[in-house]
Design a protein around this motif. Sequence first.
Motif, mmCIF file in Angstrom:
data_model
loop_
_atom_site.group_PDB
_atom_site.id
_atom_site.type_symbol
_atom_site.label_atom_id
_atom_site.label_comp_id
_atom_site.label_asym_id
_atom_site.label_seq_id
_atom_site.Cartn_x
_atom_site.Cartn_y
_atom_site.Cartn_z
ATOM 1 N N MET A 187 10.100 -26.111 -8.217
ATOM 2 C CA MET A 187 9.507 -27.490 -9.255
ATOM 3 C C MET A 187 8.247 -28.666 -8.135
ATOM 4 S SD MET A 187 12.734 -28.982 -10.996
ATOM 5 C CE MET A 187 13.953 -27.439 -11.564
ATOM 6 N N THR A 188 7.609 -29.128 -9.119
ATOM 7 C CA THR A 188 6.705 -29.880 -9.043
ATOM 8 C C THR A 188 7.318 -31.669 -9.510
ATOM 9 O OG1 THR A 188 5.458 -29.763 -10.141
ATOM 10 C CG2 THR A 188 5.176 -29.220 -8.099
ATOM 11 N N GLY A 189 6.993 -32.220 -8.819
ATOM 12 C CA GLY A 189 7.395 -34.141 -9.902
ATOM 13 C C GLY A 189 6.780 -35.529 -9.692
ATOM 14 N N GLN A 190 6.139 -36.108 -10.928
ATOM 15 C CA GLN A 190 5.788 -37.082 -10.468
ATOM 16 C C GLN A 190 6.480 -38.277 -11.303
ATOM 17 O OE1 GLN A 190 2.122 -35.863 -12.679
ATOM 18 N NE2 GLN A 190 1.228 -36.337 -10.824
ATOM 19 N N THR A 191 6.109 -39.672 -10.767
ATOM 20 C CA THR A 191 6.915 -40.458 -11.410
ATOM 21 C C THR A 191 6.371 -41.911 -11.737
ATOM 22 O OG1 THR A 191 6.759 -41.602 -9.558
ATOM 23 C CG2 THR A 191 9.023 -39.842 -9.383
ATOM 24 N N SER A 192 5.994 -42.097 -12.244
ATOM 25 C CA SER A 192 5.722 -44.182 -13.160
ATOM 26 C C SER A 192 6.449 -45.032 -13.436
ATOM 27 C CB SER A 192 4.913 -43.489 -14.570
ATOM 28 O OG SER A 192 5.990 -43.029 -16.021
ATOM 29 N N ILE A 193 6.458 -45.779 -13.729
ATOM 30 C CA ILE A 193 7.094 -46.992 -13.285
ATOM 31 C C ILE A 193 6.617 -48.111 -14.103
ATOM 32 C CG2 ILE A 193 7.441 -48.614 -11.385
ATOM 33 C CD1 ILE A 193 7.982 -47.562 -9.225
ATOM 34 N N ALA A 194 7.863 -49.000 -14.804
ATOM 35 C CA ALA A 194 8.242 -50.195 -15.874
ATOM 36 C C ALA A 194 9.114 -51.022 -15.424
ATOM 37 C CB ALA A 194 8.041 -49.518 -17.342
ATOM 38 N N SER A 195 8.541 -51.871 -15.819
ATOM 39 C CA SER A 195 9.945 -52.853 -15.255
ATOM 40 C C SER A 195 10.252 -53.838 -16.677
ATOM 41 C CB SER A 195 9.294 -54.246 -14.440
ATOM 42 O OG SER A 195 8.921 -53.821 -13.185
ATOM 43 N N ARG A 196 11.165 -53.959 -16.266
ATOM 44 C CA ARG A 196 11.659 -54.414 -17.825
ATOM 45 C C ARG A 196 12.844 -55.560 -17.465
ATOM 46 N NH1 ARG A 196 17.077 -52.424 -18.681
ATOM 47 N NH2 ARG A 196 17.773 -50.830 -17.834
ATOM 48 N N PRO A 197 13.113 -56.514 -18.733
ATOM 49 C CA PRO A 197 14.298 -57.402 -18.240
ATOM 50 C C PRO A 197 15.607 -57.283 -17.287
ATOM 51 C CG PRO A 197 13.285 -57.769 -20.164
ATOM 52 C CD PRO A 197 13.319 -56.350 -19.859
ATOM 53 N N GLY A 198 15.736 -57.097 -16.544
ATOM 54 C CA GLY A 198 17.341 -57.231 -15.665
ATOM 55 C C GLY A 198 17.195 -55.585 -14.515
ATOM 56 N N GLY A 199 15.548 -55.001 -14.795
ATOM 57 C CA GLY A 199 15.740 -54.171 -14.478
ATOM 58 C C GLY A 199 14.443 -53.075 -13.945
ATOM 59 N N THR A 200 14.088 -51.800 -13.479
ATOM 60 C CA THR A 200 12.686 -51.452 -13.422
ATOM 61 C C THR A 200 13.692 -50.226 -14.915
ATOM 62 O OG1 THR A 200 12.607 -51.955 -11.597
ATOM 63 C CG2 THR A 200 11.694 -50.094 -12.057
ATOM 64 N N GLN A 218 14.828 -38.713 -5.025
ATOM 65 C CA GLN A 218 15.561 -37.031 -4.810
ATOM 66 C C GLN A 218 16.591 -36.455 -5.889
ATOM 67 O OE1 GLN A 218 17.384 -35.384 -0.868
ATOM 68 N NE2 GLN A 218 18.890 -36.637 -1.744
ATOM 69 N N VAL A 219 15.903 -35.721 -5.876
ATOM 70 C CA VAL A 219 16.029 -34.417 -7.340
ATOM 71 C C VAL A 219 17.423 -33.105 -7.063
ATOM 72 C CG1 VAL A 219 15.937 -33.372 -9.161
ATOM 73 C CG2 VAL A 219 14.530 -35.602 -9.027
ATOM 74 N N ILE A 220 18.120 -33.837 -7.090
ATOM 75 C CA ILE A 220 19.155 -32.556 -6.519
ATOM 76 C C ILE A 220 19.636 -31.695 -7.809
ATOM 77 C CG2 ILE A 220 20.728 -31.264 -5.317
ATOM 78 C CD1 ILE A 220 21.598 -34.761 -4.457
ATOM 79 N N THR A 221 19.208 -30.196 -7.596
ATOM 80 C CA THR A 221 19.673 -29.066 -9.016
ATOM 81 C C THR A 221 20.836 -28.478 -8.327
ATOM 82 O OG1 THR A 221 18.001 -27.885 -7.825
ATOM 83 C CG2 THR A 221 17.606 -28.753 -9.832
ATOM 84 N N PRO A 222 21.082 -27.921 -9.633
ATOM 85 C CA PRO A 222 22.542 -26.956 -9.056
ATOM 86 C C PRO A 222 23.410 -26.268 -8.440
ATOM 87 C CG PRO A 222 22.271 -27.646 -11.756
ATOM 88 C CD PRO A 222 21.085 -27.925 -10.839
ATOM 89 N N ASP A 223 21.876 -25.645 -7.865
ATOM 90 C CA ASP A 223 21.441 -24.584 -6.853
ATOM 91 C C ASP A 223 21.909 -25.338 -4.957
ATOM 92 O OD1 ASP A 223 18.955 -25.468 -6.863
ATOM 93 O OD2 ASP A 223 18.221 -23.756 -6.885
ATOM 94 N N ARG A 224 21.913 -27.388 -5.930
ATOM 95 C CA ARG A 224 22.173 -27.131 -4.463
ATOM 96 C C ARG A 224 20.486 -27.106 -3.647
ATOM 97 N NH1 ARG A 224 28.025 -25.961 -1.897
ATOM 98 N NH2 ARG A 224 29.385 -25.992 -3.623
ATOM 99 N N THR A 225 19.395 -27.176 -4.327
ATOM 100 C CA THR A 225 18.647 -27.257 -3.543
ATOM 101 C C THR A 225 17.730 -28.983 -4.227
ATOM 102 O OG1 THR A 225 17.040 -26.342 -5.329
ATOM 103 C CG2 THR A 225 17.867 -24.844 -3.152
ATOM 104 N N SER A 226 16.843 -29.335 -2.944
ATOM 105 C CA SER A 226 16.497 -30.909 -3.783
ATOM 106 C C SER A 226 14.787 -30.823 -3.326
ATOM 107 C CB SER A 226 17.130 -31.603 -2.623
ATOM 108 O OG SER A 226 16.734 -31.905 -1.310
ATOM 109 N N LEU A 227 14.345 -32.334 -4.127
ATOM 110 C CA LEU A 227 13.100 -32.855 -4.364
ATOM 111 C C LEU A 227 12.721 -33.843 -4.287
ATOM 112 C CD1 LEU A 227 10.205 -32.226 -5.037
ATOM 113 C CD2 LEU A 227 10.514 -31.675 -7.486
ATOM 114 N N LYS A 228 12.164 -34.100 -3.002
ATOM 115 C CA LYS A 228 12.075 -35.860 -3.100
ATOM 116 C C LYS A 228 10.831 -36.252 -3.639
ATOM 117 C CE LYS A 228 11.049 -37.785 1.443
ATOM 118 N NZ LYS A 228 11.467 -37.837 2.420
#
Length: 324
Positions: free
Chosen positions: A45-58, A135-145
Amino acid sequence: MNSLVRSLRSMVSAALVIGLATIAGSTVATTVSASTPVACSALKMTGQTSIASRPGGTTVRVVLTNHRYPSCTWSNLTGFQFLTATGSGAGPVRRVLHTSAAGSSRSVNDTFQVVDNVVTMSGVHCTAKVASFLQVITPDRTSLKIALKRAVGVCVGGKTKWTTVHPPSFPVAALCTSASIRLSFAPANGAAGTIYLPLRFTNVSSSPCSISGIPEVQTLSGRTRNAAHATVGPAARKLNLSASGPGTAIRLMPGETASAAYGVTETGNYTPSRCLAKTVQSLRVRFKSGANWWQPASFLVCTRLASTSISGVVPSSDGLAPLS
Protein backbone atom coordinates in the motif's frame (compact mmCIF):
# COMPACT_ATOMS: atom_id res chain seq x y z
CA MET A 1 8.98 -6.72 -42.94
CA ASN A 2 9.28 -10.52 -42.49
CA SER A 3 13.03 -10.23 -41.94
CA LEU A 4 12.38 -7.62 -39.22
CA VAL A 5 9.85 -9.94 -37.61
CA ARG A 6 12.32 -12.85 -37.65
CA SER A 7 15.00 -10.63 -36.14
CA LEU A 8 12.69 -9.44 -33.35
CA ARG A 9 11.57 -12.97 -32.65
CA SER A 10 15.10 -14.33 -32.35
CA MET A 11 16.09 -11.55 -29.94
CA VAL A 12 13.17 -11.86 -27.56
CA SER A 13 11.89 -15.44 -27.85
CA ALA A 14 13.54 -16.39 -24.56
CA ALA A 15 12.05 -13.34 -22.87
CA LEU A 16 8.57 -14.26 -24.07
CA VAL A 17 8.92 -17.81 -22.77
CA ILE A 18 9.71 -16.33 -19.36
CA GLY A 19 6.75 -13.96 -19.77
CA LEU A 20 4.40 -16.80 -20.63
CA ALA A 21 5.60 -18.67 -17.56
CA THR A 22 4.80 -15.55 -15.57
CA ILE A 23 1.29 -15.50 -17.02
CA ALA A 24 0.83 -19.15 -16.13
CA GLY A 25 1.99 -18.44 -12.60
CA SER A 26 -0.44 -15.54 -12.35
CA THR A 27 -3.29 -17.78 -13.53
CA VAL A 28 -2.65 -20.13 -10.64
CA ALA A 29 -2.30 -17.24 -8.19
CA THR A 30 -5.55 -15.67 -9.41
CA THR A 31 -7.41 -18.95 -9.07
CA VAL A 32 -6.11 -19.50 -5.54
CA SER A 33 -6.85 -15.96 -4.38
CA ALA A 34 -10.44 -16.26 -5.64
CA SER A 35 -11.11 -19.02 -3.07
CA THR A 36 -8.68 -17.90 -0.36
CA PRO A 37 -8.42 -14.08 -0.49
CA VAL A 38 -5.09 -12.69 0.63
CA ALA A 39 -5.15 -10.23 3.52
CA CYS A 40 -4.26 -6.67 2.53
CA SER A 41 -0.68 -5.93 3.48
CA ALA A 42 0.80 -2.54 4.36
CA LEU A 43 3.78 -3.60 2.24
CA LYS A 44 1.50 -3.41 -0.82
CA MET A 45 0.00 0.00 0.00
CA THR A 46 0.79 3.67 -0.28
CA GLY A 47 -0.88 6.36 1.78
CA GLN A 48 -1.60 10.07 1.85
CA THR A 49 -3.14 12.28 4.53
CA SER A 50 -5.03 15.55 4.70
CA ILE A 51 -5.85 17.49 7.86
CA ALA A 52 -8.88 19.56 8.81
CA SER A 53 -9.41 21.38 12.11
CA ARG A 54 -12.77 21.24 13.83
CA PRO A 55 -14.09 22.41 17.23
CA GLY A 56 -12.34 20.38 19.91
CA GLY A 57 -9.90 18.55 17.70
CA THR A 58 -8.47 17.60 14.35
CA THR A 59 -9.66 15.22 11.61
CA VAL A 60 -6.97 13.36 9.73
CA ARG A 61 -8.25 11.85 6.46
CA VAL A 62 -6.12 8.92 5.32
CA VAL A 63 -6.32 7.60 1.74
CA LEU A 64 -4.74 4.16 1.38
CA THR A 65 -4.14 2.76 -2.11
CA ASN A 66 -3.92 -0.99 -2.51
CA HIS A 67 -1.40 -2.15 -5.13
CA ARG A 68 -1.93 -5.91 -4.79
CA TYR A 69 -3.15 -7.71 -7.94
CA PRO A 70 -5.94 -8.50 -8.40
CA SER A 71 -7.45 -7.99 -4.93
CA CYS A 72 -7.02 -8.47 -1.21
CA THR A 73 -9.21 -8.56 1.89
CA TRP A 74 -9.49 -5.44 4.03
CA SER A 75 -10.47 -5.94 7.67
CA ASN A 76 -11.72 -3.42 10.20
CA LEU A 77 -9.25 -4.97 12.65
CA THR A 78 -6.58 -2.78 11.04
CA GLY A 79 -5.04 -0.46 13.63
CA PHE A 80 -3.99 3.20 13.55
CA GLN A 81 -1.44 4.88 15.80
CA PHE A 82 0.00 8.37 15.85
CA LEU A 83 3.77 8.68 16.07
CA THR A 84 6.05 11.51 17.16
CA ALA A 85 8.80 12.92 14.93
CA THR A 86 11.21 10.38 16.43
CA GLY A 87 8.87 7.45 15.75
CA SER A 88 7.64 6.81 19.29
CA GLY A 89 3.95 6.20 19.92
CA ALA A 90 1.68 9.16 20.57
CA GLY A 91 -1.13 7.24 22.21
CA PRO A 92 -2.20 3.60 21.80
CA VAL A 93 -3.19 1.69 18.66
CA ARG A 94 -6.86 2.34 17.83
CA ARG A 95 -9.26 0.42 15.61
CA VAL A 96 -12.65 1.12 14.03
CA LEU A 97 -15.11 3.04 16.20
CA HIS A 98 -17.99 0.54 16.03
CA THR A 99 -16.88 -2.65 17.78
CA SER A 100 -19.81 -4.59 16.31
CA ALA A 101 -18.15 -4.23 12.89
CA ALA A 102 -14.65 -5.00 14.17
CA GLY A 103 -14.54 -8.42 12.56
CA SER A 104 -16.05 -7.47 9.20
CA SER A 105 -14.00 -7.65 6.03
CA ARG A 106 -14.38 -7.13 2.31
CA SER A 107 -12.43 -7.65 -0.90
CA VAL A 108 -10.87 -4.52 -2.37
CA ASN A 109 -8.90 -3.85 -5.53
CA ASP A 110 -8.45 -0.10 -5.63
CA THR A 111 -8.23 2.97 -3.37
CA PHE A 112 -10.21 2.92 -0.13
CA GLN A 113 -10.41 5.58 2.54
CA VAL A 114 -10.24 5.61 6.31
CA VAL A 115 -11.12 8.73 8.34
CA ASP A 116 -9.27 8.99 11.66
CA ASN A 117 -10.65 11.60 14.10
CA VAL A 118 -8.18 12.97 16.64
CA VAL A 119 -9.49 14.97 19.62
CA THR A 120 -6.86 17.39 20.94
CA MET A 121 -7.02 19.73 23.95
CA SER A 122 -9.96 22.09 23.77
CA GLY A 123 -11.25 23.14 27.17
CA VAL A 124 -10.16 19.83 28.72
CA HIS A 125 -7.07 18.81 30.63
CA CYS A 126 -5.03 16.01 29.10
CA THR A 127 -1.47 14.90 28.58
CA ALA A 128 -0.60 15.81 25.00
CA LYS A 129 2.07 14.77 22.51
CA VAL A 130 2.89 16.24 19.12
CA ALA A 131 2.37 13.71 16.31
CA SER A 132 4.18 13.94 12.94
CA PHE A 133 3.20 10.55 11.49
CA LEU A 134 0.28 8.14 11.39
CA GLN A 135 1.10 4.43 11.40
CA VAL A 136 -1.28 1.93 9.78
CA ILE A 137 -0.98 -1.63 11.09
CA THR A 138 -2.71 -4.24 8.91
CA PRO A 139 -3.96 -7.64 10.22
CA ASP A 140 -0.89 -9.40 8.78
CA ARG A 141 1.15 -7.32 11.27
CA THR A 142 2.91 -5.22 8.65
CA SER A 143 2.82 -1.45 9.00
CA LEU A 144 2.94 1.70 6.90
CA LYS A 145 4.16 5.03 8.33
CA ILE A 146 2.56 8.04 6.65
CA ALA A 147 3.80 11.60 7.17
CA LEU A 148 1.17 14.10 8.30
CA LYS A 149 0.82 17.32 6.32
CA ARG A 150 1.55 19.19 9.54
CA ALA A 151 2.18 18.26 13.16
CA VAL A 152 -0.93 17.81 15.33
CA GLY A 153 -1.42 17.63 19.06
CA VAL A 154 -2.78 14.33 20.36
CA CYS A 155 -4.22 13.71 23.81
CA VAL A 156 -2.59 10.59 25.23
CA GLY A 157 -3.43 10.73 28.95
CA GLY A 158 -6.57 10.38 31.04
CA LYS A 159 -9.41 7.86 30.99
CA THR A 160 -11.15 9.18 27.84
CA LYS A 161 -10.58 7.45 24.48
CA TRP A 162 -9.12 10.53 22.82
CA THR A 163 -8.53 8.98 19.38
CA THR A 164 -11.31 7.29 17.41
CA VAL A 165 -11.32 5.61 13.98
CA HIS A 166 -14.42 5.86 11.83
CA PRO A 167 -15.56 3.00 9.57
CA PRO A 168 -13.78 3.06 6.19
CA SER A 169 -15.41 4.09 2.95
CA PHE A 170 -14.51 2.54 -0.42
CA PRO A 171 -14.81 5.13 -3.20
CA VAL A 172 -15.26 4.00 -6.79
CA ALA A 173 -13.21 5.74 -9.48
CA ALA A 174 -14.94 7.08 -12.59
CA LEU A 175 -14.42 5.16 -15.82
CA CYS A 176 -11.42 6.21 -17.88
CA THR A 177 -12.41 8.32 -20.90
CA SER A 178 -10.78 8.96 -24.25
CA ALA A 179 -9.45 12.26 -22.96
CA SER A 180 -8.05 10.86 -19.69
CA ILE A 181 -5.96 8.10 -21.31
CA ARG A 182 -2.96 8.29 -23.64
CA LEU A 183 -2.54 5.19 -25.83
CA SER A 184 0.93 4.03 -26.91
CA PHE A 185 2.90 0.92 -27.85
CA ALA A 186 5.30 -0.79 -25.45
CA PRO A 187 8.47 -2.38 -26.93
CA ALA A 188 7.70 -5.36 -29.18
CA ASN A 189 8.44 -8.94 -28.17
CA GLY A 190 7.49 -12.28 -29.61
CA ALA A 191 8.05 -15.94 -30.40
CA ALA A 192 6.61 -18.87 -32.38
CA GLY A 193 5.56 -16.72 -35.34
CA THR A 194 3.77 -13.99 -33.37
CA ILE A 195 4.97 -10.51 -32.47
CA TYR A 196 3.43 -8.89 -29.41
CA LEU A 197 2.91 -5.12 -29.39
CA PRO A 198 1.59 -4.35 -25.87
CA LEU A 199 -0.90 -1.49 -25.83
CA ARG A 200 -0.26 0.93 -22.96
CA PHE A 201 -3.07 2.97 -21.38
CA THR A 202 -1.65 5.83 -19.29
CA ASN A 203 -3.80 8.10 -17.13
CA VAL A 204 -2.83 11.64 -18.17
CA SER A 205 -5.61 13.33 -16.18
CA SER A 206 -5.42 14.79 -12.69
CA SER A 207 -7.91 12.29 -11.19
CA PRO A 208 -8.06 8.50 -10.71
CA CYS A 209 -10.04 6.49 -13.25
CA SER A 210 -10.80 2.79 -13.73
CA ILE A 211 -10.33 0.59 -16.77
CA SER A 212 -11.23 -3.07 -17.31
CA GLY A 213 -12.04 -5.76 -19.82
CA ILE A 214 -10.82 -6.66 -23.30
CA PRO A 215 -10.82 -3.79 -25.81
CA GLU A 216 -11.90 -4.07 -29.44
CA VAL A 217 -8.92 -3.49 -31.74
CA GLN A 218 -9.53 -2.90 -35.45
CA THR A 219 -6.79 -2.45 -38.06
CA LEU A 220 -7.30 0.47 -40.46
CA SER A 221 -5.92 1.87 -43.70
CA GLY A 222 -5.86 5.59 -42.88
CA ARG A 223 -2.62 7.43 -42.02
CA THR A 224 -4.27 10.41 -40.30
CA ARG A 225 -6.71 10.50 -37.41
CA ASN A 226 -9.42 12.46 -39.22
CA ALA A 227 -9.42 10.43 -42.42
CA ALA A 228 -12.31 8.14 -43.35
CA HIS A 229 -10.56 4.90 -42.47
CA ALA A 230 -11.30 1.64 -44.26
CA THR A 231 -10.93 -1.51 -42.16
CA VAL A 232 -8.06 -3.86 -43.02
CA GLY A 233 -9.06 -7.41 -42.18
CA PRO A 234 -11.18 -8.59 -39.23
CA ALA A 235 -10.95 -7.14 -35.71
CA ALA A 236 -8.50 -8.78 -33.32
CA ARG A 237 -9.60 -12.04 -31.70
CA LYS A 238 -10.36 -11.52 -28.00
CA LEU A 239 -8.44 -13.87 -25.72
CA ASN A 240 -10.39 -14.35 -22.50
CA LEU A 241 -7.45 -15.53 -20.38
CA SER A 242 -7.85 -15.41 -16.60
CA ALA A 243 -4.22 -14.29 -16.37
CA SER A 244 -4.96 -11.29 -18.55
CA GLY A 245 -7.63 -9.87 -16.31
CA PRO A 246 -10.98 -11.48 -15.37
CA GLY A 247 -12.81 -8.17 -15.71
CA THR A 248 -11.61 -6.73 -12.41
CA ALA A 249 -11.50 -2.93 -12.61
CA ILE A 250 -7.98 -1.52 -12.51
CA ARG A 251 -7.76 1.85 -10.80
CA LEU A 252 -5.22 4.14 -12.45
CA MET A 253 -3.91 7.01 -10.40
CA PRO A 254 -2.62 10.02 -12.42
CA GLY A 255 0.51 8.91 -14.29
CA GLU A 256 -0.11 5.16 -13.81
CA THR A 257 -0.30 2.69 -16.71
CA ALA A 258 -2.25 -0.46 -17.56
CA SER A 259 -1.68 -2.55 -20.68
CA ALA A 260 -3.06 -5.28 -22.92
CA ALA A 261 -1.10 -7.81 -25.02
CA TYR A 262 -1.79 -7.23 -28.74
CA GLY A 263 -0.52 -10.12 -30.87
CA VAL A 264 0.27 -9.98 -34.61
CA THR A 265 0.82 -13.35 -36.28
CA GLU A 266 3.23 -13.41 -39.24
CA THR A 267 1.27 -13.50 -42.48
CA GLY A 268 3.84 -15.98 -43.80
CA ASN A 269 2.32 -18.58 -41.48
CA TYR A 270 -0.71 -18.77 -43.79
CA THR A 271 -1.07 -19.66 -47.46
CA PRO A 272 -1.25 -16.47 -49.59
CA SER A 273 -4.71 -17.23 -50.99
CA ARG A 274 -6.14 -17.88 -47.52
CA CYS A 275 -4.51 -14.81 -45.98
CA LEU A 276 -4.34 -12.07 -48.66
CA ALA A 277 -1.91 -9.88 -46.71
CA LYS A 278 -2.14 -6.10 -46.61
CA THR A 279 -0.24 -3.36 -44.72
CA VAL A 280 -1.95 -1.70 -41.77
CA GLN A 281 -1.54 2.06 -41.27
CA SER A 282 -3.35 2.60 -37.97
CA LEU A 283 -5.42 1.01 -35.20
CA ARG A 284 -8.73 1.90 -33.59
CA VAL A 285 -8.96 0.76 -29.96
CA ARG A 286 -12.33 0.89 -28.22
CA PHE A 287 -13.83 -0.25 -24.89
CA LYS A 288 -17.48 -1.03 -24.16
CA SER A 289 -17.62 2.18 -22.14
CA GLY A 290 -17.25 4.14 -25.41
CA ALA A 291 -13.68 5.31 -24.73
CA ASN A 292 -11.69 4.99 -27.95
CA TRP A 293 -8.32 5.94 -29.42
CA TRP A 294 -6.51 5.99 -32.76
CA GLN A 295 -2.90 4.79 -32.95
CA PRO A 296 -0.53 4.95 -35.97
CA ALA A 297 0.92 1.54 -36.89
CA SER A 298 2.63 -0.27 -39.76
CA PHE A 299 2.67 -4.06 -40.18
CA LEU A 300 1.13 -6.80 -42.34
CA VAL A 301 -2.13 -8.56 -41.47
CA CYS A 302 -4.36 -11.04 -43.24
CA THR A 303 -7.55 -9.59 -44.70
CA ARG A 304 -9.43 -12.89 -45.10
CA LEU A 305 -8.96 -14.16 -41.55
CA ALA A 306 -8.15 -12.77 -38.10
CA SER A 307 -4.35 -12.79 -37.74
CA THR A 308 -4.27 -10.50 -34.67
CA SER A 309 -5.37 -11.04 -31.05
CA ILE A 310 -5.93 -8.93 -27.95
CA SER A 311 -6.12 -9.87 -24.26
CA GLY A 312 -7.61 -8.10 -21.24
CA VAL A 313 -5.96 -5.14 -19.55
CA VAL A 314 -3.59 -5.82 -16.65
CA PRO A 315 -1.90 -3.46 -14.14
CA SER A 316 1.50 -3.51 -15.82
CA SER A 317 3.24 -1.77 -18.71
CA ASP A 318 4.15 -4.85 -20.79
CA GLY A 319 0.83 -6.69 -21.20
CA LEU A 320 1.77 -9.41 -18.71
CA ALA A 321 -0.12 -9.95 -15.47
CA PRO A 322 2.14 -9.33 -12.45
CA LEU A 323 2.64 -12.00 -9.83
CA SER A 324 0.53 -11.70 -6.68
